[in-house]
Design a protein around this motif. Structure first.
Motif, short mmCIF file in Angstrom:
data_model
loop_
_atom_site.label_atom_id
_atom_site.label_comp_id
_atom_site.label_asym_id
_atom_site.label_seq_id
_atom_site.Cartn_x
_atom_site.Cartn_y
_atom_site.Cartn_z
N PRO A 54 0.80 -1.23 0.00
CA PRO A 54 0.00 0.00 0.00
C PRO A 54 0.83 1.28 0.00
CG PRO A 54 -0.88 -1.59 1.57
CD PRO A 54 0.43 -2.13 1.11
N LEU A 55 2.05 1.24 0.55
CA LEU A 55 2.86 2.45 0.62
C LEU A 55 3.41 2.88 -0.74
CD1 LEU A 55 4.95 1.92 3.90
CD2 LEU A 55 3.03 3.49 3.53
N LEU A 56 3.31 2.01 -1.73
CA LEU A 56 3.86 2.36 -3.04
C LEU A 56 3.14 3.54 -3.67
CD1 LEU A 56 4.64 -1.11 -4.69
CD2 LEU A 56 6.26 0.60 -3.83
N ILE A 57 1.85 3.70 -3.38
CA ILE A 57 1.13 4.85 -3.95
C ILE A 57 1.70 6.17 -3.42
CG2 ILE A 57 -0.73 4.89 -2.21
CD1 ILE A 57 -2.63 5.60 -4.55
N LEU A 58 2.10 6.16 -2.14
CA LEU A 58 2.72 7.36 -1.56
C LEU A 58 4.12 7.57 -2.12
CD1 LEU A 58 1.66 6.95 2.19
CD2 LEU A 58 0.56 8.32 0.41
N LEU A 59 4.83 6.46 -2.35
CA LEU A 59 6.17 6.56 -2.92
C LEU A 59 6.12 7.14 -4.32
CD1 LEU A 59 9.21 5.95 -2.98
CD2 LEU A 59 8.66 3.62 -3.72
N ILE A 60 5.16 6.71 -5.13
CA ILE A 60 5.04 7.21 -6.49
C ILE A 60 4.71 8.69 -6.51
CG2 ILE A 60 3.67 7.05 -8.62
CD1 ILE A 60 3.44 4.04 -8.08
N GLN A 65 6.60 14.33 -7.30
CA GLN A 65 6.90 15.67 -6.79
C GLN A 65 8.39 15.98 -6.93
OE1 GLN A 65 5.26 16.60 -2.94
NE2 GLN A 65 6.89 18.04 -2.47
N ASP A 66 9.23 15.04 -6.55
CA ASP A 66 10.68 15.25 -6.63
C ASP A 66 11.12 15.43 -8.07
OD1 ASP A 66 13.30 15.46 -5.75
OD2 ASP A 66 13.64 13.30 -5.79
N LEU A 67 10.54 14.64 -8.97
CA LEU A 67 10.87 14.74 -10.40
C LEU A 67 10.55 16.12 -10.95
CD1 LEU A 67 11.73 13.43 -13.08
CD2 LEU A 67 9.39 12.57 -13.31
N HIS A 68 9.35 16.62 -10.63
CA HIS A 68 8.94 17.93 -11.13
C HIS A 68 9.78 19.06 -10.53
CE1 HIS A 68 5.49 15.71 -12.59
NE2 HIS A 68 5.13 16.76 -13.28
N LEU A 69 10.12 18.96 -9.26
CA LEU A 69 10.96 19.98 -8.63
C LEU A 69 12.35 20.00 -9.26
CD1 LEU A 69 10.00 19.46 -4.87
CD2 LEU A 69 9.46 21.44 -6.27
N THR A 70 12.89 18.81 -9.54
CA THR A 70 14.22 18.73 -10.15
C THR A 70 14.20 19.24 -11.58
OG1 THR A 70 14.77 16.80 -8.77
CG2 THR A 70 16.09 17.15 -10.75
N LEU A 71 13.19 18.83 -12.34
CA LEU A 71 13.10 19.21 -13.74
C LEU A 71 12.89 20.72 -13.90
CD1 LEU A 71 13.18 18.02 -16.56
CD2 LEU A 71 10.74 17.49 -16.36
#
Length: 215
Positions: A54-60, A65-71
């Motif tokens: 179940p925690l995978l949905i939070l991980l994704i 969020q991290d991807l968009h902040l980095t990009l």
């Protein structure tokens, strides 16, 4: 000692290669591949993925969020600004040499600038999501966070294409400067790692919760 234009160029290029292909917390390609691999697993398994863990949905969501902040940092003037780098190259191209003393190819630089313009709507969406939602939550999205996805539409394919454009730009400069060499990234290994991770999680779920139905 003051830095020469050539040294400035080479330092910037080295930093871009690290930011794209690095395996540390800043490596954009690794982040993108991990995000896409988990999306691929969800496409393959559907909501069965959340039963496996179940925690995978939070991980994704955290990866997104991290991807968009980095990009977004590659497209702002006070960030890494790939556009600013191209303008620097155009302005100083007569003072910058590639391998064997060859000058920067102006036509290549113009095509790179045009490629960024083609992605303008994607870049706007990436920055909009970052500014209005991920970095600072605008009051418009306090009660309805999903509205951000309608206001700034962006597909996983859009993100992949703009990242590939960044890779292409940096790679062209690396090849020009080195005479053919360019950075290697670990995207394929990341995909394999995510696949192994999900299979191990599923095996562990079956072992620890033998009565839980996963189908």
């Amino acid at each position: 000692m003051n830095e020469t234009t050539q040294e400035n160029y080479e330092r910037r290029l080295s930093k871009y290669a690290q930011l794209l292909h690095g395996t540390d917390q800043d490596g954009l390609v690794c982040k993108l591949q991990m995000y896409q691999s988990f999306l691929g697993k969800h496409s393959e398994l559907g909501d069965r993925l959340w039963k496996i863990e179940p925690l995978l949905i939070l991980l994704i969501k955290s990866l997104e969020q991290d991807l968009h902040l980095t990009l977004a940092k590659f497209f702002e003037e006070d960030g890494y600004s790939i556009g600013k780098f191209i303008r620097f190259c155009l302005t100083n191209r007569r003072q910058i040499s590639w391998a064997e003393g060859k000058p920067l190819d102006e036509s290549v630089l113009r095509k790179q600038a045009d490629a960024l313009v083609e992605h303008e709507h994607v870049i706007k969406a990436i920055r909009g999501r970052r500014d209005k939602f991920f970095a600072h939550r605008d009051k418009r999205y306090l009660d309805n966070g999903d509205q951000i996805y309608s206001d700034y539409p962006l597909s996983a394919q859009d993100v992949e294409r703009v990242t590939n454009t960044l890779i292409s730009i940096v790679g062209a400069h690396e090849r020009g400067l080195s005479g053919g060499r360019f950075s290697f990234h670990l995207a394929e290994f990341i995909e394999i790692g995510v696949d192994n991770m999900v299979r191990n999680l599923e095996a562990g779920r079956k072992l620890n919760f033998p009565n839980q139905a996963l189908d």
